[in-house]
Design a protein around this motif. Structure first.
Motif, PDB file in Angstrom:
ATOM      1  N   ARG A   1       0.578  -1.220  -0.127  1.00  0.00           N
ATOM      2  CA  ARG A   1       0.221   0.150   0.011  1.00  0.00           C
ATOM      3  C   ARG A   1       0.338   1.495   0.112  1.00  0.00           C
ATOM      4  N   GLN A   2       1.857   1.420   1.111  1.00  0.00           N
ATOM      5  CA  GLN A   2       3.019   2.109   0.847  1.00  0.00           C
ATOM      6  C   GLN A   2       3.203   2.692  -0.740  1.00  0.00           C
ATOM      7  N   HIS A   3       3.466   1.015  -1.485  1.00  0.00           N
ATOM      8  CA  HIS A   3       4.597   1.323  -2.821  1.00  0.00           C
ATOM      9  C   HIS A   3       4.033   1.938  -3.663  1.00  0.00           C
ATOM     10  N   ALA A   4       1.786   1.455  -3.517  1.00  0.00           N
ATOM     11  CA  ALA A   4       1.043   2.161  -4.209  1.00  0.00           C
ATOM     12  C   ALA A   4       0.640   4.003  -4.194  1.00  0.00           C
ATOM     13  N   ILE A   5       0.977   3.996  -2.663  1.00  0.00           N
ATOM     14  CA  ILE A   5       0.342   5.645  -2.811  1.00  0.00           C
ATOM     15  C   ILE A   5       2.010   6.735  -3.480  1.00  0.00           C
ATOM     16  N   ARG A   6       3.032   5.684  -3.275  1.00  0.00           N
ATOM     17  CA  ARG A   6       4.128   6.912  -4.065  1.00  0.00           C
ATOM     18  C   ARG A   6       3.988   6.358  -5.375  1.00  0.00           C
ATOM     19  N   VAL A   7       3.559   5.332  -5.916  1.00  0.00           N
ATOM     20  CA  VAL A   7       3.272   5.284  -7.382  1.00  0.00           C
ATOM     21  C   VAL A   7       1.774   6.624  -7.880  1.00  0.00           C
TER      22      VAL A   7
END
Length: 412
Positions: free
Chosen positions: A273-279
């Motif tokens: 989820r953290q990675h998806a937010i950054r993307v």
């Protein structure tokens, strides 16, 4: 099915991001929790791993000594029999989570080694031993980007043990850089004051205070990391020391490790989820740069000069402020403006499409899929996991932590 939808959203997000080096591969999604050991040289990191896994005096044990002994990044994994795997092979195996390490070059891969050990604890967790920090050695002398490699492991670690001993409390440039890299990961950090039974009570208190004095400027958080004070090796504690305290500290550390293993799915979902937010933020910013570029272009404009003006001073065109105003993006999650100079130097603005053009009647919009994963599907997965768990249950039969205390009982 929900997992497949999630993977589809993430793949879509990677297409939007244009940054393959940040791609989450399948091996990372399915990998076991990672425990990372960092710290100065010869503080007992390798000895601690041998002790926790019960490897001392066996053919599996990591080499230890008073001098700097670990020059490689050593990954300890589970396997049916003892087996050593070269770094080049680990990076070439797409089924493992280490293939992205190829970007650090062949010199680093020669310093990467994997060891498969038939130990029950390693069925549920992976240990990573790292080269000790030597303050008088320049980073370039290692032959590979040491700090960048550490950052890669830090970003993927579920638990980070930073190990010290009473003789190595000074903070130099390399250790200071390491703690800068740990910013934002304070919840995963555990400080280990090892070899504590070498000190009398009064001296132990002074060393404990000196350790916090050295680390205080580097860990600027309200709640400091948990500190474990003990001697993590199989030998008996020295007489006239706080043996009961050291023993309780070891038990607490094992319970901490066990909790990370029990929470592996929650941690993995949170990482995704953290990675998806950054993307998502990156996609919105690239879209805003592109929209501004098209708005400023005229028939007589020099496209290169127009975009250079935008990249040099994005605040003049309200690039970042527009994202904050129109979306539920936190200003603390926004990336560095300078990073986009390098990004667009590699990825021409003309190679991107507007987000509004990346929608189809059947497939929907990429950005909507990411937002649905962030706001609904991933929190839903976390909620469903929480309903079926007993947070107070620590099952050593499952995690294998019941194997590790065998060494500890030798100290009685």
């Amino acid at each position: 099915m929900r997992a497949l939808v999630l993977l589809g959203c993430l793949l879509a997000s990677l297409l939007l991001s244009g940054q393959a080096r940040h791609e989450i591969i399948n091996g990372e999604i399915t990998s076991k929790p990672m425990v990372l050991f960092l710290g100065p040289w010869s503080v007992g990191k390798s000895t601690m791993i041998n002790y926790l896994l019960g490897l001392e005096n066996t053919r599996y044990q990591l080499y230890t000594g008073a001098e700097p002994t670990t020059s490689e990044f050593t990954v300890l994994m589970h396997g049916p029999k003892l087996k050593t795997i070269e770094g080049i092979v680990m990076a070439a195996d797409s089924a493992r989570s280490f293939s992205p390490l190829e970007k650090f070059g062949q010199n680093f891969l020669e310093k990467l080694i994997g060891i498969e050990v038939p130990h029950k604890l390693l069925e549920r967790v992976t240990f990573v031993d790292t080269p000790g920090i030597i303050e008088n050695r320049k980073q370039q002398e290692r032959g590979y980007p040491f700090n960048d490699v550490c950052q890669w492991f830090i970003d993927r670690a579920d638990l980070i043990f930073v190990v010290f001993d009473p003789t190595k409390l000074d903070v130099g440039l390399e250790l200071e850089m390491l703690f800068r890299q740990l910013k934002g990961r304070e919840s995963q950090i555990r400080i280990i004051l090892n070899k504590a039974d070498n000190l009398a009570t009064q001296m132990l208190m002074r060393v404990y205070g000196a350790l916090f004095w050295s680390l205080a400027p580097l860990i600027n958080v309200t709640e400091p990391p948990r500190v474990y004070v003990s001697s993590f090796w199989p030998q008996a504690y020295k007489p006239d020391t706080h043996q009961e305290l050291f023993l309780q500290e070891e038990i607490s550390l094992l319970e901490d490790l066990n909790q990370v293993i029990e929470n592996r799915l929650e941690n993995k979902i949170a990482f995704i989820r953290q990675h998806a937010i950054r993307v998502r933020i990156h996609a919105l910013l690239v879209d805003r740069y592109l929209q501004t570029y098209r708005d400023k272009m005229t028939f007589f404009s020099d496209g290169e000069l127009v975009f250079k003006d935008i990249v040099e001073d994005p605040d003049k065109f309200y690039i970042f402020k527009t994202i904050l105003a129109k979306t539920n993006v936190s200003k603390f999650d926004l990336p560095n403006r300078e990073a986009y100079k390098d990004f667009f130097g590699i990825n021409p603005i003309s190679s991107f499409k507007l987000l509004s053009q990346q929608c189809s009647y059947m497939g929907g919009c990429f950005l909507e899929k990411i937002e649905r994963a962030i706001t609904q599907e991933l929190p839903g997965l976390l909620g469903s996991l929480g309903l079926g768990k007993n947070p107070g249950a620590l099952n050593c039969d499952k995690t294998g932590c019941s194997e590790t205390p065998k060494n500890r009982y030798r100290k009685h």
